[in-house]
Scaffold this motif. Structure first.
Motif, short mmCIF file in Angstrom:
data_model
loop_
_atom_site.label_atom_id
_atom_site.label_comp_id
_atom_site.label_asym_id
_atom_site.label_seq_id
_atom_site.Cartn_x
_atom_site.Cartn_y
_atom_site.Cartn_z
N ALA A 1 -58.69 4.45 11.11
CA ALA A 1 -58.32 3.33 10.78
C ALA A 1 -58.10 3.45 9.01
CB ALA A 1 -59.50 2.26 10.80
N GLY A 2 -58.81 4.17 8.18
CA GLY A 2 -58.56 4.54 6.85
C GLY A 2 -57.34 5.03 6.58
N LEU A 3 -56.92 6.14 7.24
CA LEU A 3 -55.65 6.72 7.37
C LEU A 3 -54.29 6.04 7.50
CD1 LEU A 3 -56.33 10.39 9.34
CD2 LEU A 3 -55.92 9.94 6.79
N VAL A 4 -54.40 5.01 8.61
CA VAL A 4 -53.15 4.35 8.67
C VAL A 4 -53.15 2.92 7.82
CG1 VAL A 4 -52.83 4.98 11.14
CG2 VAL A 4 -54.33 3.00 10.78
N SER A 5 -54.22 2.59 7.27
CA SER A 5 -54.45 1.39 6.37
C SER A 5 -54.03 1.62 5.10
CB SER A 5 -55.76 0.77 6.45
OG SER A 5 -55.88 0.48 7.54
N ALA A 6 -54.36 2.94 4.49
CA ALA A 6 -54.06 3.53 2.80
C ALA A 6 -52.71 3.30 2.49
CB ALA A 6 -54.46 5.03 3.22
#
Length: 417
Positions: A230-235
């Motif tokens: 989730a963090g990877l695609v939201s960054a």
């Protein structure tokens, strides 16, 4: 600071320099001095400047809140897309290679589309079609193509999606080259901020897992399986939001990084080219080394474009000389790669990979010639840096056309391979 301010009250440029060096300390010192400077010119101006606080209008506050909600929705959308294999029961190894770029660029494109004062339903329909058609096409490609064609399509499809994102970012005004320059600058800012967010996220991940491990609670599987993706695609979406609504963060950071990296990349490429004749791998015989060499060239070209986009109108001759030298060396390296590819084609025949590599090298070589020529005019003829920006931005559609050709026509041309 007080004595420096007092001694330079009649020198506006020096006062500005003192302020920029440490705004908080300058403000404190100037306020303490102000009762003794009532007869000095410019004091009222500085007091007004230091005490000024911008008041947001209700409309601006509402727009800011809407941008936050839009950020959340687009991040949730990206997270939903990355979890599709689990939801639909698809194989992850088959889903992510063709769809990973779509997940990131779709969320960013939708965010930038709606984060405006005005938008139209017809334009939104066009954007959705442009995003979905390549995604459906790539996922429905027959499975009998060999790995080379599939890999080439997966490599070039992000370029198409990037072009769609850029078209929306420049507000569909493809004729305005200055907007393209702003878009290139924004790409560099997004990469910088995303990198910082990922580094911070990596540190937080290590600390979180370590803290829970101390109390013997194992959350590693849950955290790595849910929070990290989730963090990877939201960054990238969060980075885009920061650039849009807090531009001062990157306005100072990006030029500094550009100034630091340009000489470092120049020295690295120079050392690389000098050492290349004595190195073990051979461009003419080592296929993997040739591909890696071409990736290095593309990275250098991207750094040149980013550095020039961050160069102001009154750029230092040193930075311009570094960029000029870097462009010349990249052109020499590109020419070496072209000779090596022609040699491999003459020895082993044409393949999808070789055809693609030689085409992108030719396109890049021509572009470097344009950039180098314009940089030379800026350095030796006193022209403005904007002519270099124009040389970069006017050529971008060529890369998009080539990417589209690979994605949509390579399966037809090389279908038998």
């Amino acid at each position: 600071m007080k004595s420096s301010i007092y001694n330079n009250l009649n020198d506006p440029e020096k006062l500005e320099e003192l302020y920029q060096s440490n705004p908080k300390r300058f403000a404190e010192a100037f306020r303490e001095l102000s009762p003794y400077l009532t007869d000095k010119p410019g004091v009222d101006f500085w007091m007004a400047r230091l005490d000024y606080q911008k008041t947001e209008t209700p409309a601006e506050k509402e727009r800011y809140r809407n941008s936050l909600w839009l950020l959340v929705l687009c991040s949730v959308f990206a997270i939903f897309l990355i979890r599709l294999p689990d939801i639909a029961g698809w194989k992850a190894e088959e889903f992510y290679p063709p769809n990973a770029p779509f997940i990131v660029f779709a969320a960013m494109t939708i965010y930038i589309f709606f984060d405006r004062k005005r938008w139209s339903k017809s334009r939104f329909g066009q954007v959705i079609v442009l995003l979905i058609v390549p995604a459906i096409y790539i996922n429905l490609l027959p499975g009998y193509f060999n790995n080379d064609i599939s890999t080439l399509i997966y490599i070039h499809s992000p370029v198409l999606l990037w072009g769609i994102f850029g078209w929306v970012y420049i507000n569909f005004n493809r004729r305005d080259l200055s907007r393209r320059a702003v878009f290139i600058r924004a790409n560099g800012d997004i990469i910088i901020l995303t990198g910082l967010f990922l580094i911070a996220g990596g540190i937080m991940t290590g600390l979180t897992l370590g803290l829970f491990d101390v109390i013997h609670v194992n959350i590693e599987k849950f955290y790595l399986y849910n929070i990290v993706p989730a963090g990877l695609v939201s960054a990238p979406v969060v980075s885009l939001w920061v650039i849009r609504h807090h531009p001062t963060i990157t306005n100072k950071l990006a030029p500094v990084i550009a100034r630091i990296f340009t000489p470092l990349v120049f020295l690295s490429l120079l050392a690389y080219l000098i050492a290349l004749p004595w190195a073990g791998p051979n461009l003419f015989s080592d296929r993997e080394f040739l591909l890696l060499f071409n990736l290095m060239l593309l990275a250098v070209a991207a750094i040149i474009a980013f550095s020039i986009s961050e160069t102001k109108q009154k750029a230092s001759r040193f930075n311009l000389a570094m960029l000029f030298g870097l462009t010349i060396m990249a052109g020499i390296a590109n020419l070496m790669a072209l000779v090596a590819i022609v040699h491999r084609i003459s020895e082993y025949g044409i393949t999808p990979n070789r055809f693609s590599v030689i085409a992108i090298n030719i396109l890049l070589f021509v572009h470097l010639i344009f950039i180098g020529r314009r940089l030379g005019q800026v350095i030796f003829q006193g022209k403005k840096v904007q002519v270099v920006e124009k040389a970069i931005t006017s050529y971008l559609p060529v890369y998009l056309l080539w990417a589209g050709f690979v994605v949509f026509f390579f399966p037809i041309i090389f279908g038998a391979y």
